[in-house]
Motif scaffolding. Sequence first.
Motif, mmCIF file in Angstrom:
data_model
loop_
_atom_site.group_PDB
_atom_site.id
_atom_site.type_symbol
_atom_site.label_atom_id
_atom_site.label_comp_id
_atom_site.label_asym_id
_atom_site.label_seq_id
_atom_site.Cartn_x
_atom_site.Cartn_y
_atom_site.Cartn_z
ATOM 1 N N ARG A 207 9.645 9.901 9.460
ATOM 2 C CA ARG A 207 8.218 10.128 9.633
ATOM 3 C C ARG A 207 7.309 9.040 9.045
ATOM 4 O O ARG A 207 6.403 8.581 9.729
ATOM 5 N N PRO A 208 7.553 8.600 7.784
ATOM 6 C CA PRO A 208 6.666 7.543 7.273
ATOM 7 C C PRO A 208 6.692 6.286 8.143
ATOM 8 O O PRO A 208 5.648 5.687 8.400
ATOM 9 N N SER B 2 -7.570 10.333 10.836
ATOM 10 C CA SER B 2 -7.071 11.688 10.590
ATOM 11 C C SER B 2 -6.539 11.913 9.175
ATOM 12 O O SER B 2 -6.582 13.018 8.679
ATOM 13 N N ASP B 3 -6.023 10.902 8.524
ATOM 14 C CA ASP B 3 -5.437 11.176 7.213
ATOM 15 C C ASP B 3 -6.088 10.364 6.093
ATOM 16 O O ASP B 3 -5.481 10.127 5.068
ATOM 17 N N MET C 190 1.496 7.488 2.305
ATOM 18 C CA MET C 190 1.762 8.892 2.054
ATOM 19 C C MET C 190 1.950 9.591 3.390
ATOM 20 O O MET C 190 1.218 9.337 4.344
ATOM 21 N N THR C 191 2.950 10.428 3.489
ATOM 22 C CA THR C 191 3.150 11.198 4.706
ATOM 23 C C THR C 191 3.317 12.664 4.356
ATOM 24 O O THR C 191 4.007 12.998 3.398
ATOM 25 N N VAL C 192 2.685 13.509 5.148
ATOM 26 C CA VAL C 192 2.833 14.933 4.895
ATOM 27 C C VAL C 192 4.152 15.399 5.510
ATOM 28 O O VAL C 192 4.539 14.965 6.595
ATOM 29 N N LEU C 193 4.867 16.245 4.764
ATOM 30 C CA LEU C 193 6.148 16.746 5.274
ATOM 31 C C LEU C 193 5.993 18.113 5.917
ATOM 32 O O LEU C 193 6.513 18.371 6.990
ATOM 33 N N PHE D 256 0.108 13.707 11.444
ATOM 34 C CA PHE D 256 -0.006 13.087 10.130
ATOM 35 C C PHE D 256 -1.139 13.655 9.297
ATOM 36 O O PHE D 256 -1.428 13.177 8.220
ATOM 37 N N GLN E 285 0.844 -1.180 0.000
ATOM 38 C CA GLN E 285 0.000 0.000 0.000
ATOM 39 C C GLN E 285 0.881 1.231 0.000
ATOM 40 O O GLN E 285 1.876 1.294 0.708
ATOM 41 N N ASN F 227 12.436 13.635 7.862
ATOM 42 C CA ASN F 227 11.457 13.285 6.842
ATOM 43 C C ASN F 227 11.534 11.811 6.470
ATOM 44 O O ASN F 227 10.570 11.240 5.993
ATOM 45 N N LYS G 4 4.766 6.771 11.304
ATOM 46 C CA LYS G 4 3.341 6.695 11.047
ATOM 47 C C LYS G 4 2.895 5.244 10.979
ATOM 48 O O LYS G 4 1.892 4.864 11.577
ATOM 49 N N PRO H 241 -2.827 15.707 6.638
ATOM 50 C CA PRO H 241 -2.204 16.297 5.453
ATOM 51 C C PRO H 241 -2.290 17.829 5.428
ATOM 52 O O PRO H 241 -1.434 18.493 4.858
#
Lengths: 1083, 433
Positions: free
Chosen positions: B241-242, B31-32, A456-459, A488, A453, B238, B245, A490
């Motif tokens: 972070r993924p 949330s996302d 996506m992660t917001v920076l 997280f 999958q 950065n 998460k 966006p």
Amino acid sequence: MAAKNATGVTRNEVNLKRPDHVYTMGPYSGELWNYHLMPTYIEIDFLLPTGILIVLRCRREATLEQVKSELWADAKGYPLYHLLLSPKNYIFTSVTLDSKLEEFYDESRRLCDLKLFHPMLKVVEAEGNRQEMVFNSEIGQAMGISVNEMDDIKQLEVVTFRRRILDVCSAALDQRNQNLPLYHFPPNLESSLDPPEHVKQVLLNNSNVIKICVWVVPQEPAAAASAAAAASANGGKGRSSNKRVITASPDWTPQQAIYEVIRKKLVPEGLEEDVMQNSCDKYKSDFVLRVCGVEDYLLDDNSPLIQYKYIRNCVLEGKVPHLMLVSKDTLERLVVEPKFTKPVYYRKGIVALEDSLKMPKEKLWEFEGPFRVKILLAQYIAVSESGDLFVRAGIYHGMDMLGSAKDTRSTDSGRPKWDEVLDFEIQLSDLPRAAKLCLGLCFSPKKKSRKQQSSMTVLCWGNINLFDFLNRLQDSKRKILMVQATTFEPLNPLVKRAHSSNEPGIPALDIEFERFKYIVAYPDDSVVDFYRDEAGKSISIPEEPSESLLAQISEIASRDSLAELAEQEKELLWQNRFHCRAISHSLPKLLNSLYWGNRRSILEVYWLLARWPTLEPEVAMQLLDCTYPDARVRQFAVQCLEKTLDYNRMSLYLLQLVQVLKFEPYIDNPLTRFLLSKALLNKNIGHFFFWHLKSEMHTTERRRFGLILEAYCRACGSYLHSLIRQVDALDKLTKLTDQLKGEREDDQKKVLMEQMEQLDYVEALQHLHSPLDCSHVLGKLITSDCKIMKSKKKPLKLSWKNDALFAEYYQSQFKTIFKNGDDLRQDMLTLQVIRIMDSIWQSEGMDLRMLPYNVLATGHMVGLIQVVQNAETVMHIQKSNLANAMQLSSDQLHKWLKENNDPADYDRIIENFTMSCVGYSVATYVLGIGDRHPDNIMVTTDGKLFHVDFGHFLNHKKKKFGVNRERVPFVLTGDLICAIAKGKEAKELSREFRRFQELCGKAFLCLRKHSSLLCTLFSMMLNSGIPELQTPNDIGYLRKTLGVETNDQVAVESFQTKFSEAYQGIWTKKVDWFFHWLKNKKS
Amino acid sequence: MSAGDEWLLPLDQYAWYWGEASREEVHEATSDLDDGSFLVRNATSHHTHGDYTLVLRKGGSNLLIKIYHRHGLYGFCTDSCSFDSVPALISYYQHNSLEEYNPQLNIRLHRGIARHSQYEVVRTSDPHSLIVQLERNHGELLSLTRDCEHLQEKQFKLSHDIKMLLQAQESFKELSKIFEEQIDQYSLQKSNGETAEVQTNSEALRERLKSINANMGILGNTIQEKSGFNSKLAVDLNTIRPNLKKLTKRQEHIISALLNHGYLQYQLDDMLKIGQHSHWSHSGAHSFQPNRPSSTYIPPHTSNHRLESHLQTFTNITPGHHTSKEVPHKNKNNWYINCTRDEAQKKLTGCADGTFLMRPGKSGFPHSLSIAINGGVGHCRVVYQDGHYGFAEPYITYSSLVDLVMYYKDHSLAHHNAQLTTKLLYPVNQPNL
């Protein structure tokens, strides 16, 4: 040479050479670049207007005046002396630490206080309006940044604000000048005229009278001082002629009390009754009453004595109030104010503003087509892996997105360039005034397999208002500086980046708004009004609503400010919007139900708003948080506050009111104007207004808060000098503690004492108003009582003498902790909320003897904490008998209370203890205050328990690691129960303990009734930057403990369960505490 | 109305059915997510009259739509309930836009949000392996969070430094300007004679300027260096972070799965709390295993009755490992000695730390414990109350001395007495000692 030392300057033997100073990377802020404290002697380069350089060795605390006269003496030995004029024609300038060229008009300032960047002073001829320059530099001193910084901002919004806000100032000053004493010494009144039940009860027990002691002193200050000294030397004995004890009714006004005092004084003279009455009437208006030992006057003659906080507290504590009679003349002399002059820039017109107002505009509401924006490219995006970057964009109104979010296509993270136009669903003509564009730069690493999958992660995030302060729609290229994402989500409509940032390498997004032939503008107020009234015409008010409908609306309205509404409920409110008016506090929920992307609905809401009844301040404040960005809604909220918020409640809520300024889209707004006016009308409000703004000058709000501060400083009058002294004193303490941290542990005490004796420290640290409470005047610092406390951040404990007359009837010393290195904002918020809880309980007739001591954050990681006198930590009390550690005795505390008090007071002491224990147990439970141990629970000798150190709240550890820090958030330990039960056996079964349990339940239910207010207070703080209060989810804990989604029954049951769990956990807790003690002992 | 011929499961079989989920739980999980994601939960609060709430993701926030249950049928409006079941209603709106209900909702229910994870790892029904996973995941999460915080802290400090340095650079520029002006001033005055002295003075000025410029150069280099380092930090952040998460999500899923297995939130908290300490040193999974004689993890201070009964039920779920093993502690003869305190003292002196015995006590206490510790011997009274043994309240919960010994075989006595930093390791008469 030795003789010169007296003036603090020594001549240098024409040695202009000095070793190249290589800058080590030392501290960046202090008395001089690279130093916390300036060295005792420093060589300064003086640049004379003749082009000559002179080096003088000066003492760090030399004043500019001394330096100047030395310089002139010295200059005789240098060439071109004959070209110099006399010293008074010149001033010094230099570069300060904030890179500004500053002119030093005030020559009584000391070298070490100038914040010089480099030991250099240039001598220049004074020019311009000297008075204004002096004033500007004073304002700069108070704000901590130079006024030049404001002058340098050429942005139209800022320039306009600086001019317009001066009109607000002068309007406030006109009002203030009508009664200056009221500004300087605003009466400290409770909000309600009618005392709550428990006060009435106490009064009844005293046959409804208050015994008041009034001191009558001669009016010349010197004579007064000696009289007071004599009086206290005799312990009041023998000089009782100075003292009149009157028996007053609680409903008397201060004037009636004064009348009685004069009458008592005249009685011995044996006058006829009518003569006496005449004289009393004649003289009573010549005097006012002042509280002994503190700058607190009873100036409002429309308020009964019992409404004055001081009197009410004395009544509740069973103490005799001590007042003194002061003549009005004396008072008037204290409060003389100079005339308010507006700065030069006020007189200059703003050409750019007029130009832009004249420019042809197109009407937004006549446009067709969707809103669109072009995403160009991103810069300084730091990613290591290769992957995809795309931009997400959404139009927001407050926290609500209008329509859906749009994404650009993905590009390779190596080349973040899109040049892509995003079309939104919302039509240009439907854009609400407060709309903003929110952007998020998102990254997804290259997929390693097809199946995986994409994650996506917001920076980073960035936001921009779609309209500027003049209603103009954005229509050009813009560079959006982005903020590192911390969650997280966006998009984040709340984040902000500081206005001017010269830092290189900040991630940025270039975007381009659609360009039209002319400027497109949102219609002016008058046009909106016109359309609003047009819309209103077609509204046909439906027939009377049914009872059940009103009940439904009322139920929804009563939910707390964070409650989520179901779509059906929103529909219900919107359908019945005209009936909602009957339940005025439904407004916040009605506004939540409105879709802000529809112009017609908005106009209808405006129409309703113009006819909405005035809201209570607690409801109006809800409309100021981040969910309500609309200017008209916020204006309505402020109008309500103007009508209903008294000074007492205003000072309770000021912390939040300052915080919600951050949610204002523009610098100039009704809330700013309202707060500023009130601050200029009431010194106490002004004092805290100043400090709340000043303490955030290091944050992204520097510009906004700086501008408001400037306006306040310009207009606050003579109090500015007092504020400067407070700022200076705190600066000194900050630099000193910075210095101390670098010293060896053993030397710290010595360094502290040495520094405290330096002339500049002695002078700066005495005779000033306490930042914690501006009615306290700090006298001389009692150096022998000052010490470095044994905790990680090395706070200083400081004691000042109270020099005021009859100080012994108030507090003869003021004790304060100065802390450098901790963020005190959370403590400040916690204590303020506890104070509000206390006022809730008081208003419900519960006196829980709370001690919400004062805490004030005064800057970045710096602040002051009030020391509660005659109090010890529970730890200390327990430690006094810890011979047998395993058998921790749980009646130690009870014994201590007994030993420290007269047996006659025993019941009262235990009552104090029980009540305060109820209050703090419930408060700490509701707020989820963690990390409780006997080192941060204290007890006063008269039995009042209180908590200190609120490093964690809202049970915050949980969020971080998915772990609850403490299993039992309810603090109730064996020794506490032992004292409550008066040391009885089978404590938990004792009548006293059961009463305690009942009171806890009652106190909890009181808070529940006001859960909406408590939630509102926290949600107003969401943008304050407190680490444990960032998202609405953090407030979820509060909602849970208050049980806002259940009924009283269920909430109380769950509360009782927690209560018994705590009780059963007593033993474990004790063990925990024991370990804590061991840990401390070792260190 | 029904959803055609589609075959529908009972509600609780659907992954998007969240039962009694708290609002915060829902928030954190959604949330996302993209628009159209949805879940159904019970309408919990007392002021909600509907039976269920549909939570729908739209426009970056959650819409709540009540599902009413009236006269055996379900629907969004009290007066027009027409679906046989919640799944029927959901299925209908998965194919038809919600516009039918509310013109502003031009959206279909796209993707159900599964409460118990799409992550493969969680798809196990064995709570034991879930706990192992939880521990591992928690450990990783913890260390990553730490890294992240560490980096953020560093970055914060560095940015602050850079800001101050830039400020200083500005100051140097101003300073250098002033000295340049001063030098110019001198050249204007040149014609005034006194040349020799003026010359020296002017040279000193030039020296100053040179030194200032040199310092400015050094400063510039430092700034560049620090900025470079700063952007490296940003890259690191950065990159983390993924992963952060992913782990956070997984943690939530495992926990909610465990909650579903009947564990209570605070039990998990307690486990993780222990894990927090042990995990610093990367201890094995055993620290999470239920290891009380009953093989159930019970937080030390629990004596709540409701809880007790609840624990009984999941005693059956968690398999017991220790009970089956033969341990010398189980045999009372190995450690119960009829002797006095002094005799015990003699017997244990010189034994390995943790060697213990039980003996008759005195003055109202039926038994005492003696144990070798730090080269000495410690003694501790055993309390007997209402048919239970223990060292101190409220731990007096062991119905026999054997149970008591079994418990403290695995738990340190330090809990009760800071000096006794040991467990009951070796029965004094242990055969192989």
